[in-house]
Enzyme design. Sequence first.
Site, mmCIF file in Angstrom:
data_model
loop_
_atom_site.group_PDB
_atom_site.id
_atom_site.type_symbol
_atom_site.label_atom_id
_atom_site.label_comp_id
_atom_site.label_asym_id
_atom_site.label_seq_id
_atom_site.Cartn_x
_atom_site.Cartn_y
_atom_site.Cartn_z
ATOM 1 N N ALA A 24 43.752 76.498 48.718
ATOM 2 C CA ALA A 24 43.547 75.327 49.574
ATOM 3 C C ALA A 24 42.123 75.259 50.122
ATOM 4 O O ALA A 24 41.531 74.174 50.192
ATOM 5 C CB ALA A 24 44.552 75.360 50.722
ATOM 6 N N PRO A 45 41.977 83.682 39.573
ATOM 7 C CA PRO A 45 42.986 83.765 38.510
ATOM 8 C C PRO A 45 43.750 82.447 38.342
ATOM 9 O O PRO A 45 44.132 82.083 37.240
ATOM 10 C CB PRO A 45 43.930 84.873 38.989
ATOM 11 C CG PRO A 45 43.170 85.635 40.017
ATOM 12 C CD PRO A 45 42.193 84.682 40.627
ATOM 13 N N PRO A 183 43.467 42.778 54.259
ATOM 14 C CA PRO A 183 44.368 41.640 54.392
ATOM 15 C C PRO A 183 44.528 41.085 55.799
ATOM 16 O O PRO A 183 45.022 39.974 55.959
ATOM 17 C CB PRO A 183 45.707 42.228 53.923
ATOM 18 C CG PRO A 183 45.608 43.689 54.223
ATOM 19 C CD PRO A 183 44.166 44.049 54.028
ATOM 20 N N ASP A 206 34.656 34.727 56.255
ATOM 21 C CA ASP A 206 35.726 33.768 55.985
ATOM 22 C C ASP A 206 36.694 33.708 57.162
ATOM 23 O O ASP A 206 36.765 34.628 57.966
ATOM 24 C CB ASP A 206 36.524 34.224 54.751
ATOM 25 C CG ASP A 206 35.810 33.863 53.481
ATOM 26 O OD1 ASP A 206 34.880 33.052 53.530
ATOM 27 O OD2 ASP A 206 36.207 34.411 52.433
ATOM 28 N N LYS A 228 37.083 28.606 55.048
ATOM 29 C CA LYS A 228 37.660 27.808 53.960
ATOM 30 C C LYS A 228 39.137 27.686 54.284
ATOM 31 O O LYS A 228 39.944 28.487 53.846
ATOM 32 C CB LYS A 228 37.435 28.494 52.619
ATOM 33 C CG LYS A 228 35.984 28.483 52.194
ATOM 34 C CD LYS A 228 35.817 28.937 50.776
ATOM 35 C CE LYS A 228 35.690 30.433 50.714
ATOM 36 N NZ LYS A 228 35.443 30.927 49.363
ATOM 37 N N GLY A 259 38.143 38.028 53.057
ATOM 38 C CA GLY A 259 39.507 38.530 53.216
ATOM 39 C C GLY A 259 39.959 39.254 51.953
ATOM 40 O O GLY A 259 39.592 38.885 50.837
ATOM 41 N N GLY A 260 40.725 40.325 52.140
ATOM 42 C CA GLY A 260 41.266 41.053 50.983
ATOM 43 C C GLY A 260 40.167 41.685 50.170
ATOM 44 O O GLY A 260 39.291 42.368 50.697
ATOM 45 N N THR A 289 43.555 44.297 48.783
ATOM 46 C CA THR A 289 43.928 42.899 48.542
ATOM 47 C C THR A 289 45.316 42.579 49.088
ATOM 48 O O THR A 289 46.237 43.400 49.005
ATOM 49 C CB THR A 289 43.857 42.577 47.038
ATOM 50 O OG1 THR A 289 44.385 41.256 46.835
ATOM 51 C CG2 THR A 289 44.665 43.548 46.191
ATOM 52 N N MET A 343 48.333 31.659 47.522
ATOM 53 C CA MET A 343 48.001 30.240 47.741
ATOM 54 C C MET A 343 49.055 29.334 47.107
ATOM 55 O O MET A 343 48.719 28.279 46.565
ATOM 56 C CB MET A 343 46.613 29.917 47.150
ATOM 57 C CG MET A 343 45.493 30.701 47.791
ATOM 58 S SD MET A 343 43.891 30.363 47.056
ATOM 59 C CE MET A 343 43.952 31.370 45.586
HETATM 60 C C1 LIG Z 1 41.542 32.550 48.787
HETATM 61 S S1 LIG Z 1 42.812 33.722 48.611
HETATM 62 C C2 LIG Z 1 41.946 35.182 48.944
HETATM 63 C C3 LIG Z 1 42.669 36.429 48.566
HETATM 64 C C4 LIG Z 1 41.938 37.676 49.001
HETATM 65 N N1 LIG Z 1 40.658 37.771 48.344
HETATM 66 C C5 LIG Z 1 42.744 38.941 48.753
HETATM 67 O O1 LIG Z 1 42.373 39.770 47.905
HETATM 68 O O2 LIG Z 1 43.735 39.136 49.459
HETATM 69 C C6 LIG Z 1 43.734 33.429 50.066
HETATM 70 C C7 LIG Z 1 45.201 33.718 49.889
HETATM 71 O O3 LIG Z 1 45.435 35.112 49.975
HETATM 72 C C8 LIG Z 1 46.692 35.332 50.541
HETATM 73 N N2 LIG Z 1 46.520 36.090 51.785
HETATM 74 C C9 LIG Z 1 45.373 36.531 52.292
HETATM 75 N N3 LIG Z 1 45.594 37.254 53.416
HETATM 76 C C10 LIG Z 1 46.918 37.259 53.603
HETATM 77 C C11 LIG Z 1 47.782 37.837 54.571
HETATM 78 N N4 LIG Z 1 47.322 38.578 55.582
HETATM 79 N N5 LIG Z 1 49.109 37.648 54.443
HETATM 80 C C12 LIG Z 1 49.612 36.944 53.419
HETATM 81 N N6 LIG Z 1 48.843 36.367 52.477
HETATM 82 C C13 LIG Z 1 47.526 36.516 52.566
HETATM 83 C C14 LIG Z 1 47.327 33.981 50.807
HETATM 84 O O4 LIG Z 1 48.069 33.629 49.656
HETATM 85 C C15 LIG Z 1 46.097 33.137 50.940
HETATM 86 O O5 LIG Z 1 46.382 31.780 50.708
#
Ligand SMILES: C[S@@+](CC[C@H](N)C(=O)[O-])C[C@H]1O[C@@H](n2cnc3c(N)ncnc32)[C@H](O)[C@@H]1O
Length: 413
Positions: A24, A45, A183, A206, A228, A259-260, A289, A343
Site C-alpha cells: 500500500a 516479491p 451538472p 452559461d 442560452k 454546464g456539464g 456531463t 433538451m
Molecule cells: C445545451 S445542453 C448542455 C449539456 C451539457 N453540456 C452537459 O454535458 O450536461 C442542456 C441540457 O442538458 C441537460 N441538463 C443540463 N444540466 C442538467 C441538470 N442539472 N439536470 C437535468 N438536466 C440537465 C438538459 O437536458 C438541458 O436541456
Amino acid sequence: MTSNPYPLGLRLHGRRVVVVGGGAVATRRVPALLDAGADVLLVAPELTPALRARADAGRLHWVPRRFVPEDLDGAWLVQVAIDDPIAAASVSAVAAERRIFCVRADDRTAATAWTPAVTRHGPVTVAVLGGGDPRRAMTVRDAIRDLLAVRLAPDAIAGRPDASTGTTGGRQAGRVALVGAGPGDPELITVKGWRLLTEADVVVADRLVPGLLLDELRPDVELVDASKIPYGPSRAQEEINQILVDRALAGAFVVRLKGGDPYVFGRGGEELLACAAAGVPVTVVPGVTSSIAAPAAAGIPVTHRGVAHEFTVVSGHLAPDAPASLVRWDALAGLHGTLVILMGLKNLAAITATLIAHGRSPQTPAAVVQEATTGTQRVLRSTLGEVAADLCAADLRPPAVVVVGDVVGALDG
Ligand SMILES: C[S@@+](CC[C@H](N)C(=O)[O-])C[C@H]1O[C@@H](n2cnc3c(N)ncnc32)[C@H](O)[C@@H]1O
C-alpha cells in the site's frame, strides 16, 4: 538535539529511484515519482494490482524478489516501503554506505529524508513537513490548499503580467480555457476546472453553470453572462466566440464556463475553432456531463450488468420529423440499451410516439430528472408510453434529462 530538515525540490527526471516494497505504501508513493519523471526500479516479491498495472504498462521496472545491495547501483534516492524493520534497516544501511538519501515508511526517525505532504497548483508545488508528524503536515497542507484554491492571490500563483516589463512570470497571457462546470452541484466541477476558474480574468458563463461557483470569483473578475435559455432568446454563438477571442487577444485569461461537459451539446467545438482561427491558445477541461450525472443522481446507472450494455445520448431539441434532425429515431427504437435524451421535454410526446411506432415497448421504464444534483432536483418515474403525459401533469421543466430503458428500475429493491 534534532536539527531542522533542509528542504529541497528533487529534479528526478530520468534519474533512478529505487522503491523497496510493493504494498500500500509503495502504491501511494510511486505515482508522484513517475509524475516527476523518475526512472523507478521497484523491488518486491509481489505487487498490488495498481503497481502491477504500471509495471505491465512499462512505466516502471519491477524486480520480483527481495532487495539486494546491487539494486542501489546508480540510484539517486531510495524509498523503503516495507513493514519489516530489520529488512528496512538493512536497505537503509546500504543506502547510507553509498550516500543515497533514504525515505523510510516504517521509521521516520531512522530515515535520512522525509516525504512532505504536497499540494500542487499549476506550476506551484507546496510541500509541508510537520516536524516528523505526518498528520500535522497534512493538516497544514490542507489548509494551504484550501486557501490557494479559494481565496489567496491566485494571480500570485499563476504569475500575473508584470506591468513594468509586460512579462507574465510563467503564466501565458491571452488564452482561453473551455471548462466543464458539471451538472449543477458546485462540488462537481473538476479540481483543474476550479483552479483555472480561480485564475481567470474574465469568466463567460452559461445559465446552467452552478451559481455558487460564480459567487466565489474575485471581485475584479469580469463576468460575462452568455445565457442560452431553453426556448427563449439566446445570445448568438458568434457573439460569444467574439467575446472569447477579443478578451484573450487583449491579454486576458478567459474561462468559458459551461454546464456539464463542454463537448456534450455544449458548442465547445465551435468555440475552440473560433479561438484557433484567431490564434488564441485553448485548454479544454472536461466536465461531469448531465447525461450521466442526472440519471446517477436519481439512482439510475446508465449501464448495469445483465441489463444494459450500451447507452446512447441524444438531443431531443428537434422533433423527430423536423427536416434538420440528424437523429435516426427509428434506429434508436431498435436498441435494447439505455437512451438518454437531453433538451427533449418540448418534443417528448413526439419522441416517445416515434420510438414506440418503431418497436420500443411502451412498457419500457422511463424517468425524467429535472435540475439534477441541485437542491431542487425532481425525479419522475414512468414508462415510455406514459412519460409525456406524466411530465405535463407533474409540471416538470427544463433543464431535465429523460432516461429510457430497463436501467431505470435496475437498482430498485
Ligand atoms: C445545451 S445542453 C448542455 C449539456 C451539457 N453540456 C452537459 O454535458 O450536461 C442542456 C441540457 O442538458 C441537460 N441538463 C443540463 N444540466 C442538467 C441538470 N442539472 N439536470 C437535468 N438536466 C440537465 C438538459 O437536458 C438541458 O436541456
